[in-house]
Motif scaffolding. Structure first.
Motif: not given
Length: 72
Positions: A52-67
């Motif tokens: 299926g399709v999912y969202f992955i959220k990658i959190k760091g000290d200076k970033f917050n990315i969703t793919k």
């Protein structure tokens, strides 16, 4: 950058520097998994997820990315 996408089992990160948390959620917003990258591993195992399709959220000290990712 995360790769390969679509993936069958492992999802790799081009860099792990600064990543503090990785969250996987459904397209409806339900959280499936929250993890950290341990021992400098540059991947997470998605073999337990259904196709299926999912969202992955990658959190760091200076970033917050969703793919958006696709699990085969």
């Amino acid at each position: 950058v995360v790769y390969p996408n679509p993936t069958e089992d492992k999802l790799y990160f081009s860099t792990v520097n600064g990543i503090s948390k990785v969250t996987i959620s459904t397209t409806q917003g339900s959280t499936i998994s929250v993890s950290t990258l341990k021992d400098n591993k540059n991947y997470i195992d998605l073999s337990g997820l259904k196709t299926g399709v999912y969202f992955i959220k990658i959190k760091g000290d200076k970033f917050n990315i969703t793919k958006k990712i696709v699990k085969k």
